[in-house]
Design a protein around this motif. Structure first.
Motif, PDB file in Angstrom:
ATOM      1  N   ALA A   1     -12.411 -86.200  33.957  1.00  0.00           N
ATOM      2  CA  ALA A   1     -11.873 -84.966  34.071  1.00  0.00           C
ATOM      3  C   ALA A   1     -12.291 -83.650  34.606  1.00  0.00           C
ATOM      4  CB  ALA A   1     -12.170 -84.527  33.041  1.00  0.00           C
ATOM      5  N   ALA A   2     -13.204 -83.527  35.798  1.00  0.00           N
ATOM      6  CA  ALA A   2     -13.398 -82.304  36.233  1.00  0.00           C
ATOM      7  C   ALA A   2     -12.319 -82.247  36.906  1.00  0.00           C
ATOM      8  CB  ALA A   2     -14.386 -82.388  36.562  1.00  0.00           C
ATOM      9  N   ILE A   3     -11.747 -83.646  37.687  1.00  0.00           N
ATOM     10  CA  ILE A   3     -10.516 -82.528  38.705  1.00  0.00           C
ATOM     11  C   ILE A   3      -9.190 -82.702  37.927  1.00  0.00           C
ATOM     12  CG2 ILE A   3      -9.268 -84.514  40.348  1.00  0.00           C
ATOM     13  CD1 ILE A   3     -12.354 -85.596  40.846  1.00  0.00           C
ATOM     14  N   SER A   4      -8.652 -82.030  38.515  1.00  0.00           N
ATOM     15  CA  SER A   4      -6.916 -81.655  38.587  1.00  0.00           C
ATOM     16  C   SER A   4      -6.127 -81.191  39.983  1.00  0.00           C
ATOM     17  CB  SER A   4      -6.813 -79.798  37.735  1.00  0.00           C
ATOM     18  OG  SER A   4      -7.705 -79.547  37.909  1.00  0.00           O
ATOM     19  N   GLU A   5      -5.313 -80.905  39.530  1.00  0.00           N
ATOM     20  CA  GLU A   5      -4.059 -80.749  41.253  1.00  0.00           C
ATOM     21  C   GLU A   5      -4.200 -79.344  40.705  1.00  0.00           C
ATOM     22  OE1 GLU A   5      -0.128 -83.822  41.002  1.00  0.00           O
ATOM     23  OE2 GLU A   5       0.345 -82.965  42.837  1.00  0.00           O
ATOM     24  N   ALA A   6      -3.529 -79.074  41.799  1.00  0.00           N
ATOM     25  CA  ALA A   6      -3.361 -77.466  42.632  1.00  0.00           C
ATOM     26  C   ALA A   6      -1.790 -77.386  42.181  1.00  0.00           C
ATOM     27  CB  ALA A   6      -4.353 -77.027  43.533  1.00  0.00           C
ATOM     28  N   ASN A   7      -1.196 -77.319  41.860  1.00  0.00           N
ATOM     29  CA  ASN A   7       0.040 -77.578  41.947  1.00  0.00           C
ATOM     30  C   ASN A   7       1.383 -76.107  41.365  1.00  0.00           C
ATOM     31  OD1 ASN A   7       0.160 -76.950  39.431  1.00  0.00           O
ATOM     32  ND2 ASN A   7       0.877 -79.423  38.943  1.00  0.00           N
TER      33      ASN A   7
ATOM     34  N   ARG B   1      -8.016 -79.795  43.023  1.00  0.00           N
ATOM     35  CA  ARG B   1      -9.436 -79.199  43.289  1.00  0.00           C
ATOM     36  C   ARG B   1     -10.888 -80.265  42.252  1.00  0.00           C
ATOM     37  NH1 ARG B   1      -6.872 -74.984  39.716  1.00  0.00           N
ATOM     38  NH2 ARG B   1      -6.296 -76.326  38.097  1.00  0.00           N
ATOM     39  N   TYR B   2     -11.758 -79.706  41.671  1.00  0.00           N
ATOM     40  CA  TYR B   2     -12.929 -80.091  41.236  1.00  0.00           C
ATOM     41  C   TYR B   2     -13.388 -79.061  40.913  1.00  0.00           C
ATOM     42  CZ  TYR B   2     -16.996 -83.206  39.646  1.00  0.00           C
ATOM     43  OH  TYR B   2     -18.225 -83.461  38.853  1.00  0.00           O
ATOM     44  N   HIS B   3     -13.393 -78.711  40.051  1.00  0.00           N
ATOM     45  CA  HIS B   3     -14.435 -77.551  38.577  1.00  0.00           C
ATOM     46  C   HIS B   3     -15.371 -78.203  38.169  1.00  0.00           C
ATOM     47  CE1 HIS B   3     -10.346 -75.823  38.845  1.00  0.00           C
ATOM     48  NE2 HIS B   3     -11.179 -74.587  39.408  1.00  0.00           N
ATOM     49  N   ASP B   4     -16.391 -77.317  38.116  1.00  0.00           N
ATOM     50  CA  ASP B   4     -17.754 -77.737  38.247  1.00  0.00           C
ATOM     51  C   ASP B   4     -17.411 -77.097  36.425  1.00  0.00           C
ATOM     52  OD1 ASP B   4     -21.030 -78.259  37.426  1.00  0.00           O
ATOM     53  OD2 ASP B   4     -20.973 -75.690  37.392  1.00  0.00           O
TER      54      ASP B   4
ATOM     55  N   LEU C   1     -14.583 -73.551  40.950  1.00  0.00           N
ATOM     56  CA  LEU C   1     -14.136 -74.796  41.601  1.00  0.00           C
ATOM     57  C   LEU C   1     -15.290 -75.056  43.682  1.00  0.00           C
ATOM     58  CD1 LEU C   1     -11.730 -75.803  42.439  1.00  0.00           C
ATOM     59  CD2 LEU C   1     -11.685 -73.954  44.517  1.00  0.00           C
ATOM     60  N   ALA C   2     -15.833 -76.312  42.558  1.00  0.00           N
ATOM     61  CA  ALA C   2     -16.757 -76.534  43.351  1.00  0.00           C
ATOM     62  C   ALA C   2     -16.129 -77.329  44.406  1.00  0.00           C
ATOM     63  CB  ALA C   2     -17.527 -78.182  42.992  1.00  0.00           C
ATOM     64  N   GLY C   3     -14.640 -78.388  44.540  1.00  0.00           N
ATOM     65  CA  GLY C   3     -14.537 -78.311  45.838  1.00  0.00           C
ATOM     66  C   GLY C   3     -13.147 -78.667  45.820  1.00  0.00           C
ATOM     67  N   ALA C   4     -12.523 -79.153  46.912  1.00  0.00           N
ATOM     68  CA  ALA C   4     -10.872 -79.597  46.663  1.00  0.00           C
ATOM     69  C   ALA C   4     -10.713 -80.058  47.976  1.00  0.00           C
ATOM     70  CB  ALA C   4     -10.391 -78.417  46.646  1.00  0.00           C
ATOM     71  N   ALA C   5      -9.462 -81.050  48.364  1.00  0.00           N
ATOM     72  CA  ALA C   5      -9.189 -81.591  49.153  1.00  0.00           C
ATOM     73  C   ALA C   5      -7.437 -81.693  48.985  1.00  0.00           C
ATOM     74  CB  ALA C   5      -9.003 -83.693  49.010  1.00  0.00           C
ATOM     75  N   LEU C   6      -7.048 -81.463  50.885  1.00  0.00           N
ATOM     76  CA  LEU C   6      -5.389 -81.614  50.790  1.00  0.00           C
ATOM     77  C   LEU C   6      -5.348 -83.113  51.685  1.00  0.00           C
ATOM     78  CD1 LEU C   6      -2.574 -80.867  51.305  1.00  0.00           C
ATOM     79  CD2 LEU C   6      -4.036 -79.177  53.437  1.00  0.00           C
TER      80      LEU C   6
ATOM     81  N   GLY D   1     -21.646 -86.454  44.601  1.00  0.00           N
ATOM     82  CA  GLY D   1     -20.654 -87.469  43.774  1.00  0.00           C
ATOM     83  C   GLY D   1     -18.957 -87.020  44.494  1.00  0.00           C
ATOM     84  N   ILE D   2     -19.806 -85.333  43.921  1.00  0.00           N
ATOM     85  CA  ILE D   2     -17.744 -84.844  44.389  1.00  0.00           C
ATOM     86  C   ILE D   2     -16.732 -85.814  45.229  1.00  0.00           C
ATOM     87  CG2 ILE D   2     -17.106 -81.980  44.206  1.00  0.00           C
ATOM     88  CD1 ILE D   2     -19.725 -81.414  42.854  1.00  0.00           C
ATOM     89  N   GLY D   3     -17.496 -85.295  46.689  1.00  0.00           N
ATOM     90  CA  GLY D   3     -17.276 -85.829  47.489  1.00  0.00           C
ATOM     91  C   GLY D   3     -15.749 -87.098  47.260  1.00  0.00           C
ATOM     92  N   SER D   4     -17.015 -87.991  46.890  1.00  0.00           N
ATOM     93  CA  SER D   4     -15.847 -89.330  46.557  1.00  0.00           C
ATOM     94  C   SER D   4     -15.553 -89.145  45.652  1.00  0.00           C
ATOM     95  CB  SER D   4     -17.863 -89.949  46.285  1.00  0.00           C
ATOM     96  OG  SER D   4     -18.803 -90.031  46.919  1.00  0.00           O
TER      97      SER D   4
END
Ligand SMILES: CC(C)(COP(=O)(O)OP(=O)(O)OC[C@H]1O[C@@H](n2cnc3c(N)ncnc32)[C@H](O)[C@@H]1OP(=O)(O)O)[C@@H](O)C(=O)NCCC(=O)NCCS
Length: 184
Positions: free
Chosen positions: A5-11, A50-53, A59-64, A105-108
């Protein structure tokens, strides 16, 4: 709340700008347009998560992950060699967790969610490299733990899906990693 639920797409470009800020704080000298603009999504097929705390909303983490430079270049030149594999591959290009949030565990969670979404899109091979400026020993363990084949330092990326993915002129990274994404 679950990690999902903390993960969403940067669209949108505005959401991607926040992710770019996090990447720019994490990686020295990255291009200010490292994340493709939304108008170019048909070319790059990016997935920006994106991962929001949950407590602070930060914004705690993100990946592309997106198509490789080689595949995009060929497409722009209207060359067809990579056309059959455009939607079959993705490159894990950038991933960052803000220092205060690392080791939780956010990166994972981001890697797992990206893999699920790539699988749904029909991607079958996922790969990337770690540059020498990063903490490569820890990254090796991180990628291996997530089921990637992690190549020894300096070993070239093999052909995947019958194609070569690395420009001969590209700077040599510390190591490459790749994994097959199996249909469920
Ligand atoms: C790599 C990274 C995204 C992992 O995120 P995370 O939320 O800390 O990861 P998790 O909590 O799921 O897993 C922890 C593991 O990540 C790796 N890790 C943690 N901090 C790291 C760092 N600064 N550099 C490299 N790997 C790191 C380690 O393997 C760690 O396991 P360990 O504690 O047993 O050594 C994060 O550390 C980071 O942003 N590092 C700097 C940027 C980077 O190297 N990005 C990847 C290449 S683009």
């Amino acid at each position: 709340m679950s990690t999902d639920a903390a993960i969403s797409e940067a669209n949108t470009d505005a959401k991607r700008a926040e992710v770019q800020d996090l990447f720019s704080r994490t990686f020295q000298g990255i291009a200010p347009n490292a994340i493709p603009a939304v108008k170019d999504d048909r070319l790059y097929a990016p997935l920006v998560l994106r991962y929001h705390d949950i407590e602070t909303g930060q914004l705690a983490g993100a990946a592309l992950t997106c198509r490789s430079e080689v595949a995009v270049g060929m497409t722009m030149m209207q060359r067809l060699e990579y056309a059959p594999v455009l939607d079959r591959h993705s490159v894990l290009d950038l991933m960052a967790v803000a220092p205060a949030f690392r080791g939780r565990g956010i990166g994972s969670a981001l890697v797992r969610e990206m893999e699920d979404r790539l699988k749904e899109r029909g991607v079958r091979i996922w790969f990337g490299n770690a540059t020498r400026d990063l903490e490569t020993a820890r990254l090796r363990e991180f990628y291996a733990r997530h089921g990637f084949t992690v190549l020894p330092d300096g070993q070239p990326l093999p052909d995947l899906l019958g194609r070569s993915w690395v420009l001969p002129t590209a700077e040599q990274p510390a190591f490459f990693f790749y994994k097959q994404i199996k249909k469920s």
